[in-house]
Design an enzyme around this catalytic site. Structure first.
Site, PDB file in Angstrom:
ATOM      1  N   GLU A  48      19.556 -12.120  41.442  1.00 49.32           N
ATOM      2  CA  GLU A  48      19.320 -11.148  42.527  1.00 49.32           C
ATOM      3  C   GLU A  48      19.134  -9.763  41.928  1.00 49.32           C
ATOM      4  O   GLU A  48      19.484  -9.528  40.758  1.00 49.32           O
ATOM      5  CB  GLU A  48      20.514 -11.175  43.492  1.00 49.32           C
ATOM      6  CG  GLU A  48      20.705 -12.564  44.090  1.00 49.32           C
ATOM      7  CD  GLU A  48      21.694 -12.614  45.247  1.00 49.32           C
ATOM      8  OE1 GLU A  48      22.389 -11.605  45.478  1.00 49.32           O
ATOM      9  OE2 GLU A  48      21.731 -13.671  45.898  1.00 49.32           O
ATOM     10  N   PRO A  49      18.622  -8.823  42.711  1.00 52.48           N
ATOM     11  CA  PRO A  49      18.418  -7.479  42.155  1.00 52.48           C
ATOM     12  C   PRO A  49      19.712  -6.884  41.599  1.00 52.48           C
ATOM     13  O   PRO A  49      19.700  -6.210  40.578  1.00 52.48           O
ATOM     14  CB  PRO A  49      17.918  -6.669  43.358  1.00 52.48           C
ATOM     15  CG  PRO A  49      17.315  -7.670  44.282  1.00 52.48           C
ATOM     16  CD  PRO A  49      18.087  -8.944  44.081  1.00 52.48           C
ATOM     17  N   GLY A  90      22.476 -10.958  37.904  1.00 52.83           N
ATOM     18  CA  GLY A  90      21.990 -12.267  37.479  1.00 52.83           C
ATOM     19  C   GLY A  90      23.114 -13.030  36.797  1.00 52.83           C
ATOM     20  O   GLY A  90      23.095 -14.251  36.708  1.00 52.83           O
ATOM     21  N   TRP A 128      13.374 -11.721  39.618  1.00 52.67           N
ATOM     22  CA  TRP A 128      13.073 -12.392  38.348  1.00 52.67           C
ATOM     23  C   TRP A 128      12.652 -13.843  38.526  1.00 52.67           C
ATOM     24  O   TRP A 128      12.745 -14.625  37.576  1.00 52.67           O
ATOM     25  CB  TRP A 128      14.283 -12.385  37.400  1.00 52.67           C
ATOM     26  CG  TRP A 128      14.655 -11.082  36.817  1.00 52.67           C
ATOM     27  CD1 TRP A 128      15.812 -10.397  37.021  1.00 52.67           C
ATOM     28  CD2 TRP A 128      13.884 -10.284  35.905  1.00 52.67           C
ATOM     29  NE1 TRP A 128      15.812  -9.232  36.304  1.00 52.67           N
ATOM     30  CE2 TRP A 128      14.641  -9.149  35.614  1.00 52.67           C
ATOM     31  CE3 TRP A 128      12.612 -10.435  35.315  1.00 52.67           C
ATOM     32  CZ2 TRP A 128      14.184  -8.149  34.746  1.00 52.67           C
ATOM     33  CZ3 TRP A 128      12.170  -9.451  34.464  1.00 52.67           C
ATOM     34  CH2 TRP A 128      12.944  -8.333  34.193  1.00 52.67           C
ATOM     35  N   GLN A 139       9.197  -5.746   9.693  1.00 52.12           N
ATOM     36  CA  GLN A 139       9.353  -4.880   8.518  1.00 52.12           C
ATOM     37  C   GLN A 139       8.390  -5.303   7.415  1.00 52.12           C
ATOM     38  O   GLN A 139       7.758  -4.464   6.774  1.00 52.12           O
ATOM     39  CB  GLN A 139      10.815  -4.970   8.028  1.00 52.12           C
ATOM     40  CG  GLN A 139      11.160  -3.956   6.959  1.00 52.12           C
ATOM     41  CD  GLN A 139      11.056  -2.516   7.452  1.00 52.12           C
ATOM     42  OE1 GLN A 139      11.112  -2.261   8.648  1.00 52.12           O
ATOM     43  NE2 GLN A 139      10.857  -1.598   6.523  1.00 52.12           N
ATOM     44  N   GLY A 160       4.809  -4.001   7.528  1.00 51.88           N
ATOM     45  CA  GLY A 160       4.515  -2.580   7.370  1.00 51.88           C
ATOM     46  C   GLY A 160       3.900  -2.002   8.636  1.00 51.88           C
ATOM     47  O   GLY A 160       4.242  -2.418   9.758  1.00 51.88           O
ATOM     48  N   GLU A 196      18.480 -17.405  31.448  1.00 52.35           N
ATOM     49  CA  GLU A 196      19.423 -18.550  31.515  1.00 52.35           C
ATOM     50  C   GLU A 196      20.826 -18.131  31.067  1.00 52.35           C
ATOM     51  O   GLU A 196      21.556 -18.911  30.429  1.00 52.35           O
ATOM     52  CB  GLU A 196      18.907 -19.747  30.699  1.00 52.35           C
ATOM     53  CG  GLU A 196      17.684 -20.318  31.343  1.00 52.35           C
ATOM     54  CD  GLU A 196      17.699 -21.822  31.570  1.00 52.35           C
ATOM     55  OE1 GLU A 196      16.627 -22.328  31.850  1.00 52.35           O
ATOM     56  OE2 GLU A 196      18.755 -22.479  31.503  1.00 52.35           O
TER      57      GLU A 196
HETATM   58  C1  LIG Z   1      11.397 -13.068  31.866  1.00 49.32           C
HETATM   59  C2  LIG Z   1      12.560 -13.468  32.711  1.00 49.32           C
HETATM   60  C3  LIG Z   1      12.476 -14.624  33.467  1.00 49.32           C
HETATM   61  C4  LIG Z   1      13.527 -14.987  34.316  1.00 49.32           C
HETATM   62  N1  LIG Z   1      13.393 -16.087  35.110  1.00 49.32           N
HETATM   63  C5  LIG Z   1      14.345 -16.343  36.041  1.00 49.32           C
HETATM   64  C6  LIG Z   1      14.130 -17.415  36.985  1.00 49.32           C
HETATM   65  O1  LIG Z   1      13.120 -18.132  36.971  1.00 49.32           O
HETATM   66  N2  LIG Z   1      15.095 -17.601  37.939  1.00 49.32           N
HETATM   67  C7  LIG Z   1      16.227 -16.842  38.000  1.00 49.32           C
HETATM   68  O2  LIG Z   1      17.051 -17.072  38.886  1.00 49.32           O
HETATM   69  N3  LIG Z   1      16.442 -15.831  37.116  1.00 49.32           N
HETATM   70  C8  LIG Z   1      15.521 -15.568  36.146  1.00 49.32           C
HETATM   71  N4  LIG Z   1      15.709 -14.536  35.249  1.00 49.32           N
HETATM   72  C9  LIG Z   1      16.897 -13.690  35.378  1.00 49.32           C
HETATM   73  C10 LIG Z   1      17.911 -13.834  34.258  1.00 49.32           C
HETATM   74  O3  LIG Z   1      18.554 -15.089  34.341  1.00 49.32           O
HETATM   75  C11 LIG Z   1      18.867 -12.636  34.367  1.00 49.32           C
HETATM   76  O4  LIG Z   1      18.149 -11.474  33.991  1.00 49.32           O
HETATM   77  C12 LIG Z   1      20.098 -12.819  33.500  1.00 49.32           C
HETATM   78  O5  LIG Z   1      20.933 -13.842  33.993  1.00 49.32           O
HETATM   79  C13 LIG Z   1      20.918 -11.506  33.438  1.00 49.32           C
HETATM   80  O6  LIG Z   1      21.129 -10.999  34.710  1.00 49.32           O
HETATM   81  P1  LIG Z   1      20.821  -9.453  35.015  1.00 49.32           P
HETATM   82  O7  LIG Z   1      19.486  -9.120  34.468  1.00 49.32           O
HETATM   83  O8  LIG Z   1      21.066  -9.198  36.441  1.00 49.32           O
HETATM   84  O9  LIG Z   1      21.882  -8.657  34.145  1.00 49.32           O
HETATM   85  P2  LIG Z   1      23.367  -8.262  34.617  1.00 49.32           P
HETATM   86  O10 LIG Z   1      24.051  -9.410  35.243  1.00 49.32           O
HETATM   87  O11 LIG Z   1      23.281  -6.999  35.379  1.00 49.32           O
HETATM   88  O12 LIG Z   1      24.032  -7.973  33.225  1.00 49.32           O
HETATM   89  C14 LIG Z   1      23.568  -6.874  32.404  1.00 49.32           C
HETATM   90  C15 LIG Z   1      24.239  -6.984  31.063  1.00 49.32           C
HETATM   91  O13 LIG Z   1      25.635  -6.721  31.232  1.00 49.32           O
HETATM   92  C16 LIG Z   1      26.391  -7.475  30.333  1.00 49.32           C
HETATM   93  N5  LIG Z   1      27.330  -8.338  31.070  1.00 49.32           N
HETATM   94  C17 LIG Z   1      27.289  -8.668  32.388  1.00 49.32           C
HETATM   95  N6  LIG Z   1      28.329  -9.445  32.712  1.00 49.32           N
HETATM   96  C18 LIG Z   1      29.043  -9.635  31.595  1.00 49.32           C
HETATM   97  C19 LIG Z   1      30.237 -10.358  31.265  1.00 49.32           C
HETATM   98  N7  LIG Z   1      30.919 -11.057  32.190  1.00 49.32           N
HETATM   99  N8  LIG Z   1      30.672 -10.348  29.982  1.00 49.32           N
HETATM  100  C20 LIG Z   1      30.001  -9.644  29.039  1.00 49.32           C
HETATM  101  N9  LIG Z   1      28.879  -8.947  29.271  1.00 49.32           N
HETATM  102  C21 LIG Z   1      28.403  -8.937  30.530  1.00 49.32           C
HETATM  103  C22 LIG Z   1      25.387  -8.282  29.509  1.00 49.32           C
HETATM  104  O14 LIG Z   1      25.068  -7.583  28.335  1.00 49.32           O
HETATM  105  C23 LIG Z   1      24.172  -8.348  30.400  1.00 49.32           C
HETATM  106  O15 LIG Z   1      22.981  -8.538  29.665  1.00 49.32           O
HETATM  107  C24 LIG Z   1      14.692 -14.186  34.359  1.00 49.32           C
HETATM  108  C25 LIG Z   1      14.786 -13.044  33.558  1.00 49.32           C
HETATM  109  C26 LIG Z   1      13.748 -12.677  32.748  1.00 49.32           C
HETATM  110  C27 LIG Z   1      13.869 -11.424  31.918  1.00 49.32           C
END
Ligand SMILES: Cc1cc2nc3c(=O)[nH]c(=O)nc-3n(C[C@H](O)[C@H](O)[C@H](O)COP(=O)(O)OP(=O)(O)OC[C@H]3O[C@@H](n4cnc5c(N)ncnc54)[C@H](O)[C@@H]3O)c2cc1C
Length: 384
Positions: free
Chosen positions: A130-131, A134, A159, A341, A344, A368
């Site tokens: 979700e926005p 994830g 996403w 790297q 170059g 994932e």
């Molecule tokens: C190209 C692409 C394709 C995708 N395809 C799909 C799809 O088909 N279906 C789908 O449902 N989703 C999809 N996603 C979404 C993806 O699964 C999420 O982006 C991912 O799970 C991370 O969620 P978020 O971006 O909301 O980051 P957030 O949940 O906001 O987390 C941000 C960062 O905070 C840190 N963090 C958060 N919680 C913790 C914790 N408990 N412990 C330690 N660190 C933490 C991590 O560093 C994390 O990267 C896709 C994403 C991309 C980039």
């Protein structure tokens, strides 16, 4: 140099691996630069992949697929991702989430929704993120409420691969509000993309994985029939967790393929490039970088194939899947960094494959389940 050798691959997956390599050489590699530049959805390559019998074929023969097992899908992933990650994701996403319907759906759902995907007449996708989050699967806010013989969906998903192109998606929504049972509050649904109240548009342009398309979905009083609930109400989190154990092995294959691409590209470059009167590969510091790339790659690949065995045998699957996903996707990042790297100044030319790989490797460390989350899983499930 044979990076993606067959030695680790079980006998039953070798034939499909060869077919995947042949397809990647003929259809993915030549198209990669063009799709990367345009950011278009690679319909032509997808259709060719369907004709070759390599798309959505993990679905069982009973439902029109070829019943590829985990190792066979992993073998395909390595080959496709070495050729181009964006196109590879599009090809492998055609049935993303449909596996959950196969494992937990009823006969009607399989006939109505699964079979057309296996027969390549329809595309699907998995809508979880979700926005606002994830990572926190028990903190998502899209709701599904029962109204007569319908489920009413409200909320947003972000996403979502194929959210625009798919015929239906497997969608994760909140059906309960029990604070003492956070993981029991979610369910999975089959949501046709032409349902009233389903609105999807592509998210903004990405820096990597350019030939794959993700969507922002808005569900506004979106009504679906009650029979579109998959499995049991409240079991959504657990079904997803089981699905991700398989998915993360395949993402290990994404990392392995990308790492192989970085090594292949860097190796060729330094053996051709001259500096100080010799080719660059003759410097020991360069050789050590290449050796480190081999170390990262071979460790990640061996772990990934071993983890595939563990997951297939349901032997502490969550732990092994998280290990493979993390190690292989980070090996890809490290190999791409060194490959840049060694190139170059030419590393930063967007037309060069190494710069595509460098941008792509930033993505599997996030999807994932971000690798930070994988580390939580590894720690929590580590053998004592
Ligand atoms: C190209 C692409 C394709 C995708 N395809 C799909 C799809 O088909 N279906 C789908 O449902 N989703 C999809 N996603 C979404 C993806 O699964 C999420 O982006 C991912 O799970 C991370 O969620 P978020 O971006 O909301 O980051 P957030 O949940 O906001 O987390 C941000 C960062 O905070 C840190 N963090 C958060 N919680 C913790 C914790 N408990 N412990 C330690 N660190 C933490 C991590 O560093 C994390 O990267 C896709 C994403 C991309 C980039």
């Amino acid at each position: 140099m044979e990076l993606l050798s067959e030695t680790l691959v079980p006998e039953r997956a070798r034939e499909v691996k060869r077919a995947a390599r042949e397809f990647a050489t003929e259809h993915i590699e030549p198209a990669a630069a063009e799709y990367y530049a345009s950011g278009e959805y690679p319909w032509e390559v997808l259709e060719a992949g369907m004709d070759a019998g390599l798309v959505a074929q993990d679905i069982g023969e009973e439902w029109g697929g070829r019943g590829f097992d985990l190792h066979q899908v992993l073998a395909i992933a390595e080959e496709f991702y070495k050729a181009d990650a964006g196109i590879a994701l599009t090809l492998q996403l055609a049935s993303f989430g449909a596996e959950i319907v196969e494992d937990h759906g009823d006969e009607w759902q399989k006939e109505e929704f699964l079979r057309p995907v296996a027969e390549n007449d329809q595309l699907t996708g998995l809508a979880v993120s979700e926005p606002e989050t994830g990572s926190d699967l028990a903190g998502m806010s899209t709701t599904a409420e029962k109204d007569g013989d319908e489920w009413v969906l409200d909320g947003e998903k972000y996403w979502i691969g194929n959210g625009v192109e798919a015929d239906w998606v497997t969608l994760y929504a909140k059906t309960g509000d029990d604070p003492n049972n956070r993981y029991g509050n979610y369910s999975l649904f089959i949501v046709p993309t032409d349902a009233d109240g389903y609105h999807a548009e592509h998210i903004p342009e990405k820096m990597g994985f350019r030939a794959s398309k993700q969507a922002h979905i808005v569900l506004d009083d979106c009504r679906i029939p009650e029979e579109n609930l998959i499995g049991v109400e409240g079991a959504g989190f657990y079904m997803l967790a089981e699905f991700f154990n398989h998915g993360r092995i395949i993402v290990g294959g994404h990392g392995v393929g990308l790492a192989a691409a970085a090594i292949e590209e860097a190796w060729a470059f330094v053996h051709d490039r001259e500096a100080f009167g010799k080719t660059v590969d003759e410097f020991q510091a360069v050789q050590h970088k290449l050796a480190d790339m081999q170390l990262d790659f071979q460790s990640a690949r061996t772990l990934t194939w071993h983890a595939a065995d563990r997951v297939a045998e349901q032997d502490n699957a969550g732990y092994w899947a998280a290990l493979a996903k993390t190690q292989a996707t980070e090996a890809a990042m490290d190999c791409a960094e060194r490959g840049m790297q060694l190139h170059g100044g030419r590393s930063v030319l967007t037309e060069n494959r190494i710069s595509r790989v460098y941008r792509d490797v930033r993505i599997p460390v996030i999807y994932e389940g971000a690798n930070d989350i994988q580390r939580n899983l590894i720690y929590n499930q580590a053998p004592q």
